[in-house]
Motif scaffolding. Structure first.
Motif, short mmCIF file in Angstrom:
data_model
loop_
_atom_site.label_atom_id
_atom_site.label_comp_id
_atom_site.label_asym_id
_atom_site.label_seq_id
_atom_site.Cartn_x
_atom_site.Cartn_y
_atom_site.Cartn_z
N LEU B 145 0.83 -1.12 -0.14
CA LEU B 145 0.15 0.06 0.13
C LEU B 145 0.90 1.42 0.11
CD1 LEU B 145 -3.21 0.09 0.05
CD2 LEU B 145 -2.88 0.83 2.41
N LEU B 146 1.84 1.19 0.73
CA LEU B 146 3.01 2.31 0.71
C LEU B 146 3.38 2.49 -0.59
CD1 LEU B 146 5.57 1.89 3.79
CD2 LEU B 146 4.20 3.78 3.35
N GLY B 147 3.61 1.53 -1.43
CA GLY B 147 4.13 1.44 -2.77
C GLY B 147 3.21 2.13 -3.64
N ARG B 148 1.87 2.42 -3.07
CA ARG B 148 0.97 2.99 -4.31
C ARG B 148 0.84 4.72 -4.05
NH1 ARG B 148 -4.35 0.21 -3.75
NH2 ARG B 148 -5.04 1.94 -5.36
N CYS B 149 1.57 5.08 -2.86
CA CYS B 149 1.23 6.41 -2.30
C CYS B 149 2.25 7.28 -3.29
CB CYS B 149 1.68 6.56 -1.00
SG CYS B 149 0.47 5.84 -0.06
N GLY B 150 1.95 8.42 -3.76
CA GLY B 150 2.64 9.33 -4.47
C GLY B 150 3.76 10.02 -3.63
N ARG B 151 3.82 9.94 -2.43
CA ARG B 151 4.51 10.80 -1.73
C ARG B 151 4.72 9.86 -0.37
NH1 ARG B 151 4.40 16.73 1.01
NH2 ARG B 151 6.51 16.91 1.78
#
Lengths: 219, 355
Positions: B145-151
């Motif tokens: 899920l972290l890997g889907r965040c833009g920042r």
């Protein structure tokens, strides 16, 4: 081709090359034909040739085929050196189909190989080996897998138990619960088989340059 | 083939060799190539498919666990892996003011609930139907899920760094967003808040104070703010022997050797002395050495200046860490001490003196 290559692997004068051009050679059944025989650099070089050709990581238990290829030519280990390998205990037979035998490298054979071979002829394998949390372990794997892919060498994984003091703070269980069986079969080195003292350090100047060169080429 | 280790491989500047822009995608590709077990693949797939909160999402990875609550709460180092709650509150406010949606990742459920309910952040724990997930599955879900965040804003933790690799971005650390002085002020202000939520634990408060030291590169209290922070840390985590040790070292530095000697002496005289074990801790990092290592030169100077409890602490530490010459010099100082109580404690704790 075989002579030049084997000379690089095992510069022992006065010995015949134990790699034979397959179309012109009739492999015979391999067996231990002597009760006692010392391991030799020639035996080690024949097994190393198989490991390099077949892209097998050298480790205790590594399966090394009798057949190999170099620059598009098919070779086989000659009967004599194959029997010497079995007689000296450097390897056992893992598959005994005549002509397509596979050797299983013994632990003592592995030690002898590392001691006797010029390490510059061996290729690196990247090993992810962390004993802390899941993120750090997976991160090391990602780095190692990326570098292995870029440099066209192997990747291996060691998955130690979490340090006792970290118990309860990090969700790290056995590798079998986290990874698929075929992935582990291809990459896992059991902790009990992993001995850091038997690794060639990357800090070795030659190894470092080789990886740097490979990375530069990969850019 | 022969083996080399990844730790060796990480030494050369890989990003420089490959180009920064090329490392992220290659690492993301490598992560995709990991063969996880079926339950773990379920977690990875779920994380890829769940809806993120609406808007422009910035992840804040707080971490906690061993550094706030476990063995690393008794060390100065590793603090940079965690974001302390006062900075988290400040970051949430800044992000919201800028129209960005803060999404929190962390392990301290009470703190996360407080930040969600009182400060308007979203929590990763609330995303996805994760009933029945194992801790491993939850961890992998969060990483993906972290890997889907833009920042991503976070500390230098492997977990957070991996999420950023998957996202093909770089983690923004608090060090890059705050000056040490500014962060120290924010931390002090929140720690001094008499109406702080009971969901913020004493350990979290003590860590926040310690973090101000980490960010400022301070090992002891040298000015008023750091004295106040140290006192707040000790109030909130009174059993933390490392804070007691730092307090004593700060007193020596401030010229209050008598108070420092009493504080250390009390620590060493306790039945099962955790200070004794702290001094004998030998696990170390390459960069910082053992937990006590950054303090020992100054403490040895105090010992040479005639402070016997400092000499005893040094002798215990140098003996455990096999610094034999230094240990011998400290034992020689102790040999000249006339105080019978210190001689008794020294004989109990130092094998060289027990005979």
């Amino acid at each position: 081709v075989a002579e030049d290559w084997f000379a690089a692997l095992c510069p022992v004068p006065g010995k015949s090359v134990p790699l034979k051009y397959l179309p012109e050679f009739k492999p015979e059944k391999l067996y231990a034909n002597r009760e006692k025989l010392s391991m030799s650099a020639r035996q080690a070089a024949a097994l190393a040739a198989s490991a390099i050709s077949n892209r097998v990581v050298l480790e205790p238990g590594a399966i090394l085929p009798r057949r190999l290829s170099r620059k598009g030519f098919q070779f086989t280990m000659e009967n004599g050196v194959g029997r010497d390998i079995l007689s000296s205990g450097m390897a056992t037979l893992s598959s005994d189909q005549t002509g397509a035998e596979e050797f299983g490298l013994t632990s003592t054979g592995f030690d002898y190989l590392l001691d006797s071979l010029d390490q510059n002829i061996l290729e690196p394998v990247f090993i992810a080996h962390r004993n802390d949390g899941l993120g750090a372990r997976l991160g090391a794997m990602v780095s190692a897998m990326m570098l292995a892919e870029l440099t066209d060498v192997g990747f291996r994984l060691v998955w130690p138990q979490i340090r006792r003091s970290m118990n309860g703070f990090h969700p790290v269980t056995d590798a079998g619960e986290i990874f698929a069986g075929d992935f582990l079969q291809a990459h896992l080195i059991a902790q009990e088989d992993f001995d850091e003292s038997r690794l060639v350090a990357f800090d070795d100047e030659v190894a470092r340059h080789r990886v740097r060169d490979a990375l530069r080429r990969a850019r | 083939m022969i083996s080399v280790q990844t730790r060796h491989v990480l030494n050369p500047p890989i990003k420089q060799l490959l180009g920064v822009e090329s490392v992220g995608p290659r690492m993301a590709e490598a992560f995709a190539g990991i063969g996880f077990s079926a339950p773990m693949e379920d977690a990875r797939a779920m994380a890829a498919g769940v809806a993120l909160p609406a808007g422009d999402v910035t992840a804040i990875h707080l971490r906690a666990s061993d550094i706030v609550y476990g063995p690393y709460s008794k060390r100065q180092f590793f603090g940079h892996k965690v974001i302390p709650y006062p900075l988290a509150i400040d970051l949430i406010a800044r992000l919201r003011a800028g129209g960005t949606t803060p999404l929190l990742f962390g392990e301290d459920a009470d703190l996360l609930a407080h930040l969600r309910d009182e400060h308007g952040a979203y929590c990763a724990d609330d995303i996805g139907d994760r009933a029945g997930f194992s801790p491993n599955q939850n961890a992998l879900f969060d990483i993906c899920l972290l890997g889907r965040c833009g920042r991503i804003i976070g500390g230098r933790s492997g977990f957070c760094q991996l999420g950023a690799r998957i996202a093909r971005i770089e983690v923004e650390t608090p060090e890059s967003l705050y000056e040490a002085d500014e962060a120290g002020g924010i931390i002090e202000r929140h720690l001094s808040d008499p109406d702080a939520s009971p969901l913020i634990s004493g350990k979290q408060k003590a860590f926040a104070a310690r973090y101000a030291f980490v960010l400022a590169g301070e090992t002891i209290a040298r000015d008023e703010r750091f004295w106040r922070l140290l006192e707040l840390a000790r109030e909130n985590d009174p059993e933390n022997v490392f804070l007691q040790f730092v307090h004593a070292c700060s007193l020596y530095e401030a010229g209050k050797a008598s108070e420092a000697e009493t504080m250390l002496s009390d620590g060493l005289s306790a039945g099962i002395s955790t200070l004794y074990f702290l001094l004998r801790t030998t696990d170390k990092t390459v960069q910082w050495g053992t937990p006590c290592a950054p303090y020992m030169d100054a403490l040895a100077a105090q010992a040479r200046a005639g402070h016997p409890v400092a000499a005893l602490c040094c002798a215990i530490h140098f003996t455990a860490t096999r610094q034999d010459d230094r240990a011998e010099r400290m034992v020689a100082i102790l040999g000249r001490v006339s105080d019978p109580e210190i001689r008794r404690v020294a004989a109990r704790l130092l094998p060289q003196l027990s005979s």
